[in-house]
Design an enzyme around this catalytic site. Structure first.
Site, mmCIF file in Angstrom:
data_model
loop_
_atom_site.group_PDB
_atom_site.id
_atom_site.type_symbol
_atom_site.label_atom_id
_atom_site.label_comp_id
_atom_site.label_asym_id
_atom_site.label_seq_id
_atom_site.Cartn_x
_atom_site.Cartn_y
_atom_site.Cartn_z
ATOM 1 N N TYR A 170 102.307 -59.867 -4.266
ATOM 2 C CA TYR A 170 102.388 -59.226 -5.587
ATOM 3 C C TYR A 170 103.805 -58.957 -6.070
ATOM 4 O O TYR A 170 103.986 -58.407 -7.159
ATOM 5 C CB TYR A 170 101.594 -57.904 -5.568
ATOM 6 C CG TYR A 170 100.154 -58.092 -5.135
ATOM 7 C CD1 TYR A 170 99.309 -58.924 -5.856
ATOM 8 C CD2 TYR A 170 99.652 -57.457 -4.002
ATOM 9 C CE1 TYR A 170 97.987 -59.115 -5.449
ATOM 10 C CE2 TYR A 170 98.338 -57.637 -3.601
ATOM 11 C CZ TYR A 170 97.511 -58.468 -4.330
ATOM 12 O OH TYR A 170 96.211 -58.663 -3.942
ATOM 13 N N ASN B 41 93.194 -57.048 -15.542
ATOM 14 C CA ASN B 41 93.330 -57.378 -14.136
ATOM 15 C C ASN B 41 92.461 -56.351 -13.427
ATOM 16 O O ASN B 41 92.848 -55.190 -13.286
ATOM 17 C CB ASN B 41 94.779 -57.280 -13.656
ATOM 18 C CG ASN B 41 94.907 -57.675 -12.187
ATOM 19 O OD1 ASN B 41 93.901 -57.876 -11.504
ATOM 20 N ND2 ASN B 41 96.138 -57.790 -11.702
ATOM 21 N N HIS C 203 85.861 -59.578 -8.101
ATOM 22 C CA HIS C 203 85.059 -60.434 -7.237
ATOM 23 C C HIS C 203 83.629 -59.941 -7.032
ATOM 24 O O HIS C 203 82.818 -60.658 -6.466
ATOM 25 C CB HIS C 203 85.778 -60.601 -5.889
ATOM 26 C CG HIS C 203 87.239 -60.918 -6.047
ATOM 27 N ND1 HIS C 203 87.680 -62.052 -6.700
ATOM 28 C CD2 HIS C 203 88.370 -60.222 -5.700
ATOM 29 C CE1 HIS C 203 89.015 -62.052 -6.727
ATOM 30 N NE2 HIS C 203 89.452 -60.950 -6.131
ATOM 31 N N ASP D 130 79.214 -56.607 -17.072
ATOM 32 C CA ASP D 130 78.228 -56.251 -18.108
ATOM 33 C C ASP D 130 78.890 -55.464 -19.237
ATOM 34 O O ASP D 130 78.552 -55.659 -20.406
ATOM 35 C CB ASP D 130 77.085 -55.424 -17.508
ATOM 36 C CG ASP D 130 76.071 -56.284 -16.767
ATOM 37 O OD1 ASP D 130 76.178 -57.528 -16.821
ATOM 38 O OD2 ASP D 130 75.162 -55.709 -16.134
ATOM 39 N N HIS E 182 95.650 -62.237 -13.042
ATOM 40 C CA HIS E 182 95.937 -61.819 -11.663
ATOM 41 C C HIS E 182 97.378 -62.153 -11.341
ATOM 42 O O HIS E 182 97.851 -63.244 -11.691
ATOM 43 C CB HIS E 182 95.027 -62.543 -10.658
ATOM 44 C CG HIS E 182 93.587 -62.254 -10.892
ATOM 45 N ND1 HIS E 182 93.014 -61.067 -10.525
ATOM 46 C CD2 HIS E 182 92.636 -62.978 -11.521
ATOM 47 C CE1 HIS E 182 91.750 -61.075 -10.898
ATOM 48 N NE2 HIS E 182 91.495 -62.219 -11.511
ATOM 49 N N MET E 183 98.033 -61.268 -10.648
ATOM 50 C CA MET E 183 99.421 -61.515 -10.217
ATOM 51 C C MET E 183 99.457 -62.674 -9.219
ATOM 52 O O MET E 183 100.293 -63.563 -9.314
ATOM 53 C CB MET E 183 99.980 -60.268 -9.544
ATOM 54 C CG MET E 183 100.086 -59.072 -10.432
ATOM 55 S SD MET E 183 101.671 -59.031 -11.283
ATOM 56 C CE MET E 183 102.612 -58.071 -10.103
ATOM 57 N N SER E 184 98.568 -62.641 -8.236
ATOM 58 C CA SER E 184 98.587 -63.658 -7.177
ATOM 59 C C SER E 184 97.718 -64.846 -7.577
ATOM 60 O O SER E 184 96.905 -64.757 -8.500
ATOM 61 C CB SER E 184 98.070 -63.048 -5.867
ATOM 62 O OG SER E 184 96.705 -62.675 -6.007
ATOM 63 N N ARG F 25 88.117 -64.244 -2.745
ATOM 64 C CA ARG F 25 88.874 -64.082 -3.993
ATOM 65 C C ARG F 25 88.719 -65.274 -4.934
ATOM 66 O O ARG F 25 89.209 -65.267 -6.054
ATOM 67 C CB ARG F 25 90.362 -63.878 -3.705
ATOM 68 C CG ARG F 25 90.667 -62.612 -2.936
ATOM 69 C CD ARG F 25 92.169 -62.387 -2.805
ATOM 70 N NE ARG F 25 92.469 -61.580 -1.639
ATOM 71 C CZ ARG F 25 92.448 -60.235 -1.617
ATOM 72 N NH1 ARG F 25 92.173 -59.563 -2.702
ATOM 73 N NH2 ARG F 25 92.709 -59.587 -0.502
HETATM 74 C C1 DQA Z 1 94.651 -59.225 -7.849
HETATM 75 C C2 DQA Z 1 93.898 -60.198 -6.926
HETATM 76 C C3 DQA Z 1 92.671 -59.529 -6.318
HETATM 77 O O1 DQA Z 1 91.995 -60.432 -5.456
HETATM 78 C C4 DQA Z 1 93.088 -58.314 -5.506
HETATM 79 O O2 DQA Z 1 91.952 -57.654 -4.997
HETATM 80 C C5 DQA Z 1 93.969 -57.390 -6.267
HETATM 81 C C6 DQA Z 1 95.013 -57.941 -7.115
HETATM 82 C C7 DQA Z 1 95.955 -59.844 -8.381
HETATM 83 O O3 DQA Z 1 96.504 -59.303 -9.354
HETATM 84 O O4 DQA Z 1 96.442 -60.833 -7.822
HETATM 85 O O5 DQA Z 1 93.870 -56.164 -6.121
HETATM 86 O O6 DQA Z 1 93.828 -58.927 -8.956
#
Ligand code: DQA
Length: 150
Positions: free
Chosen positions: A22, A74, A80, A87, A100-102, A111
């Site tokens: 991250y 995010n 997941h 909903d 998502h950052m990653s 994921r």
């Molecule tokens: C995340 C990716 C998710 O899998 C993880 O649980 C996070 C951060 C991301 O920003 O990459 O908490 O959402």
């Protein structure tokens, strides 16, 4: 143009949590970058973070009563498995962009699935803080397009 950015569970720990995935930017840094981008686009933005799923659902419900043109989310790990957040987002008529950052697709199998994807216009992942900025630009473009065609 007003864009709401939602940060989910554990994301208050950005900057201190798993920097290999991250980076080192804090949530405050991310929000600051979003504020600057909003200014550049002549838009407004607000950000909300919670570690409580019900609070996130209620914040999404509030969008129905507010002048919000698009949502960037995010949802962290809720992405997941939270059908409740999916909903709630499904009720909105404004565009929703998942970020998502990653690069979630290059990580653990759990994921790879997003239960939110079905109710989002699209998703951006793997670019760190830039995922938020690209997602914000996408949300802005989609909301502008919706305005033009209404
Ligand atoms: C995340 C990716 C998710 O899998 C993880 O649980 C996070 C951060 C991301 O920003 O990459 O908490 O959402």
């Amino acid at each position: 143009m007003h864009i709401l950015v939602l940060h989910g569970v554990n994301l208050n720990l950005f900057g201190r949590r798993d920097p290999a995935q991250y980076g080192t930017a804090t949530l405050k840094d991310i929000n600051h970058a979003l504020d600057s981008l909003a200014k550049e686009l002549n838009a407004t933005t607000e950000q909300f973070q919670t570690n409580h799923e019900g609070s996130m659902v209620e914040r999404i419900h509030q969008v129905l009563e507010q002048d919000v043109d698009a949502v960037v989310i995010n949802a962290g790990a809720w992405t997941h498995y939270s059908y409740a957040i999916a909903d709630a987002l499904a009720v909105l008529s404004v565009p929703v962009v998942e970020v998502h950052m990653s690069n979630v697709h290059a990580r653990e199998p759990f994921r790879h699935e997003s239960v939110l994807a079905r109710v989002c216009a699209g998703s951006v992942c793997g670019f760190g803080v830039m995922s938020y900025l690209l997602g914000f630009r996408a949300a802005y473009a989609l909301a502008s397009e919706a305005r033009r065609s209404s």
